[in-house]
Design a protein around this motif. Structure first.
Motif, PDB file in Angstrom:
ATOM      1  N   LEU A  19      12.494  -1.507   0.739  1.00 54.11           N
ATOM      2  CA  LEU A  19      11.627  -2.699   0.730  1.00 54.11           C
ATOM      3  C   LEU A  19      11.332  -3.125  -0.711  1.00 54.11           C
ATOM      4  N   LYS A  20      11.086  -2.140  -1.601  1.00 55.93           N
ATOM      5  CA  LYS A  20      10.807  -2.439  -3.005  1.00 55.93           C
ATOM      6  C   LYS A  20      11.994  -3.143  -3.652  1.00 55.93           C
ATOM      7  N   LYS A  21      13.190  -2.626  -3.362  1.00 54.08           N
ATOM      8  CA  LYS A  21      14.406  -3.205  -3.951  1.00 54.08           C
ATOM      9  C   LYS A  21      14.602  -4.641  -3.473  1.00 54.08           C
ATOM     10  N   ALA A  22      14.378  -4.872  -2.169  1.00 52.01           N
ATOM     11  CA  ALA A  22      14.573  -6.211  -1.598  1.00 52.01           C
ATOM     12  C   ALA A  22      13.574  -7.212  -2.194  1.00 52.01           C
ATOM     13  N   LEU A  23      12.348  -6.768  -2.373  1.00 53.35           N
ATOM     14  CA  LEU A  23      11.312  -7.670  -2.884  1.00 53.35           C
ATOM     15  C   LEU A  23      11.530  -7.972  -4.366  1.00 53.35           C
ATOM     16  N   GLU A  24      11.936  -6.953  -5.142  1.00 54.49           N
ATOM     17  CA  GLU A  24      12.180  -7.179  -6.560  1.00 54.49           C
ATOM     18  C   GLU A  24      13.383  -8.072  -6.791  1.00 54.49           C
ATOM     19  N   LYS A  25      14.324  -8.022  -5.848  1.00 54.03           N
ATOM     20  CA  LYS A  25      15.496  -8.892  -5.949  1.00 54.03           C
ATOM     21  C   LYS A  25      15.088 -10.357  -5.867  1.00 54.03           C
ATOM     22  N   ASN A  26      13.950 -10.616  -5.178  1.00 53.39           N
ATOM     23  CA  ASN A  26      13.423 -11.985  -5.061  1.00 53.39           C
ATOM     24  C   ASN A  26      12.313 -12.254  -6.078  1.00 53.39           C
ATOM     25  N   HIS A  27      12.361 -11.448  -7.182  1.00 55.99           N
ATOM     26  CA  HIS A  27      11.492 -11.675  -8.344  1.00 55.99           C
ATOM     27  C   HIS A  27      10.015 -11.383  -8.074  1.00 55.99           C
ATOM     28  N   HIS A  28       9.726 -10.564  -7.052  1.00 54.31           N
ATOM     29  CA  HIS A  28       8.340 -10.173  -6.823  1.00 54.31           C
ATOM     30  C   HIS A  28       8.027  -8.922  -7.642  1.00 54.31           C
ATOM     31  N   GLU A  29       6.734  -8.763  -7.987  1.00 52.67           N
ATOM     32  CA  GLU A  29       6.302  -7.603  -8.746  1.00 52.67           C
ATOM     33  C   GLU A  29       5.614  -6.617  -7.819  1.00 52.67           C
ATOM     34  N   ILE A  30       6.090  -5.364  -7.809  1.00 54.89           N
ATOM     35  CA  ILE A  30       5.507  -4.326  -6.974  1.00 54.89           C
ATOM     36  C   ILE A  30       4.461  -3.600  -7.816  1.00 54.89           C
ATOM     37  N   ILE A  31       3.198  -3.733  -7.426  1.00 55.13           N
ATOM     38  CA  ILE A  31       2.121  -3.124  -8.231  1.00 55.13           C
ATOM     39  C   ILE A  31       1.901  -1.660  -7.857  1.00 55.13           C
ATOM     40  N   GLY A  32       2.503  -1.225  -6.741  1.00 56.80           N
ATOM     41  CA  GLY A  32       2.334   0.169  -6.357  1.00 56.80           C
ATOM     42  C   GLY A  32       2.947   0.442  -5.001  1.00 56.80           C
ATOM     43  N   MET A  33       3.173   1.749  -4.733  1.00 58.07           N
ATOM     44  CA  MET A  33       3.704   2.175  -3.436  1.00 58.07           C
ATOM     45  C   MET A  33       2.814   3.317  -2.947  1.00 58.07           C
ATOM     46  N   ALA A  34       2.270   3.167  -1.754  1.00 57.58           N
ATOM     47  CA  ALA A  34       1.363   4.166  -1.209  1.00 57.58           C
ATOM     48  C   ALA A  34       1.868   4.634   0.144  1.00 57.58           C
ATOM     49  N   ASP A  35       1.675   5.942   0.428  1.00 55.95           N
ATOM     50  CA  ASP A  35       2.090   6.444   1.735  1.00 55.95           C
ATOM     51  C   ASP A  35       0.891   6.692   2.648  1.00 55.95           C
ATOM     52  N   SER A  36      -0.324   6.372   2.150  1.00 52.80           N
ATOM     53  CA  SER A  36      -1.520   6.541   2.975  1.00 52.80           C
ATOM     54  C   SER A  36      -2.483   5.383   2.711  1.00 52.80           C
ATOM     55  N   GLY A  37      -3.405   5.211   3.660  1.00 50.97           N
ATOM     56  CA  GLY A  37      -4.412   4.164   3.481  1.00 50.97           C
ATOM     57  C   GLY A  37      -5.305   4.448   2.311  1.00 50.97           C
ATOM     58  N   GLU A  38      -5.649   5.714   2.104  1.00 50.49           N
ATOM     59  CA  GLU A  38      -6.523   6.077   1.010  1.00 50.49           C
ATOM     60  C   GLU A  38      -5.892   5.720  -0.341  1.00 50.49           C
ATOM     61  N   MET A  39      -4.571   6.007  -0.478  1.00 50.14           N
ATOM     62  CA  MET A  39      -3.884   5.701  -1.734  1.00 50.14           C
ATOM     63  C   MET A  39      -3.807   4.189  -1.954  1.00 50.14           C
ATOM     64  N   ALA A  40      -3.562   3.445  -0.890  1.00 54.50           N
ATOM     65  CA  ALA A  40      -3.471   1.989  -0.997  1.00 54.50           C
ATOM     66  C   ALA A  40      -4.785   1.406  -1.512  1.00 54.50           C
ATOM     67  N   LEU A  41      -5.909   1.893  -0.964  1.00 57.48           N
ATOM     68  CA  LEU A  41      -7.221   1.401  -1.384  1.00 57.48           C
ATOM     69  C   LEU A  41      -7.516   1.769  -2.835  1.00 57.48           C
ATOM     70  N   GLU A  42      -7.053   2.944  -3.249  1.00 61.05           N
ATOM     71  CA  GLU A  42      -7.245   3.381  -4.632  1.00 61.05           C
ATOM     72  C   GLU A  42      -6.479   2.481  -5.594  1.00 61.05           C
TER      73      GLU A  42
END
Length: 391
Positions: A19-42
């Motif tokens: 998903l990160k690769k596909a989004l960056e290919k369309n010039h989007h910036e990935i600010i982070g990748m989280a595998d849990s809700g707690e990490m996403a909120l952090e």
């Protein structure tokens, strides 16, 4: 496609990287990748995101749905769900959080981009609508506050007006009653002078003449004070309809006799009372005021030796009356003012009057629940038509 700051929340590392690769290919910036809700909120605590890609099933205590609820409440960021489940139960759980979009795995890049664009567009429109709603609510709140303030001012003004009206009524009544006592004394003295003038006296004629003038003046003042008291009572809303049984013929003849007693210009009153019931039910005082004032005016504004026709009949539970004179009439320009207080036509000349008679008539007709109309022509005369409800 515009560039966005995106947070990926996905517990499957392979899916997250794809998903990160596909989004960056369309010039989007990935600010982070989280595998849990707690990490996403952090991550969101320290980084601004335009959109969150959210898997429903996550590691940790918070699943994707609960995490989305927190994001909605705290950050108000659009969320696009990523899930392999499309069953009704899952969709129902997802719908509660009002997601911006919903993507079923596996997805293709074109579909993903389209969903992201739609999610951003939907979020933008929802926020615009919310802003409009907030502005509208603020305007309504402000207008309501303004109206409440205006209402308070109006209530104060009405209260002040009521107080002034009551004060005016008390002053009018007190002053009028104060005048009535000395006027009664003056009238009695004038009548005594006339009686003494009947005896032989060098100034017999002069005494009788001046005593007559005093008596007439006192009666005029007394009539004016009675009219003023009437309007003081009317303005204080103390006039009520009080129906009683009235002997019709006797009542009408009494009114006519009273008016005839004051005739000074040799005007004749011709009556026509057709098939009247023996008794009627109405407010005697109000009805007397109406008929006496109309007849007196008809006589007063007639030419010397003129004729006043007074006709009364009953029709459809209404006492109807016509008072017709051949007097001075009322000009078209002044007819709209006819029932105004203290109004007197420009053509009345030296005839005495306060300009209150027809105002009293109008008020009495309103209280009694009747109707009054008139037809007039300058120099030809006036006809008043009455309709008074009776029982």
């Amino acid at each position: 496609m515009f560039s966005l700051k995106i947070l990926i929340t996905e517990d499957d590392t392979v899916s997250a990287l794809l998903l990160k690769k596909a989004l960056e290919k369309n010039h989007h910036e990935i600010i982070g990748m989280a595998d849990s809700g707690e990490m996403a909120l952090e991550i969101l605590e320290n980084n601004r995101a335009d959109i969150v890609m959210m898997d429903i099933n996550l590691s940790g205590k918070l699943d994707g749905i609960k995490t989305t609820e927190i994001i909605n409440e705290k950050y108000n960021i659009p969320v696009v769900y990523l899930t392999a489940s499309s069953d009704a139960e899952t969709l129902q759980k997802v719908a509660v959080t009002n997601p911006s979009a919903y993507v079923i795995k596996p997805f293709n890049i074109r579909e993903l981009n389209m969903v992201i664009e739609l999610a951003i567009f939907k979020d933008k429109k929802e926020k615009e609508l919310q802003n409009l709603n907030n502005e509208l609510e603020e305007k309504v709140r402000q207008r309501t506050a303004d109206l409440n303030e205006a209402n308070k001012e109006l209530q104060k003004a009405l209260e002040k007006e009521r107080e002034l009206s009551e004060l005016k009524s008390r002053i009018v009544q007190n002053v009028s009653h104060g005048f009535k006592t000395p006027l009664t004394s003056i009238l009695s003295s004038a009548q005594l002078l006339q009686k003494y003038a009947e005896k032989d006296h060098p100034f017999k004629v002069k005494i009788a003449k001046h005593a007559g003038k005093i008596e007439n003046s006192v009666r005029s003042l007394n009539s004016l004070l009675t009219s003023v008291l009437f309007f003081g009572k009317a303005d204080a809303d103390k006039m009520n309809y009080k129906p009683v049984r009235i002997y019709t013929a006797s009542f009408l003849n009494e009114v006519v006799d009273m008016v005839k007693a004051g005739v000074e210009n040799d005007v004749k009153i011709v009556t026509q009372f057709d098939k009247l019931p023996r008794m009627i039910t109405s407010d005697m005082d109000l009805l007397y005021q109406i008929l006496e004032n109309l007849l007196s005016n008809a006589v007063k504004y007639s030419r010397d030796g003129g004729l006043v026709e007074f006709q009364v009949w009953v029709e459809d539970n209404l006492l109807k009356a016509s008072i017709r004179d051949q007097g001075i009439g009322i000009s078209p320009a002044e007819q709209s003012q006819l029932f105004d207080r203290f109004f007197r036509g420009k053509n009345v000349g030296l005839r005495e009057g306060s300009g209150l008679g027809l105002s009293i008539v109008k008020k009495c007709v309103e209280v009694i629940g009747g109707k009054i109309t008139f037809h007039t022509e300058l120099s030809k005369g006036t006809t008043f038509l009455l309709e008074i409800p009776i029982k």
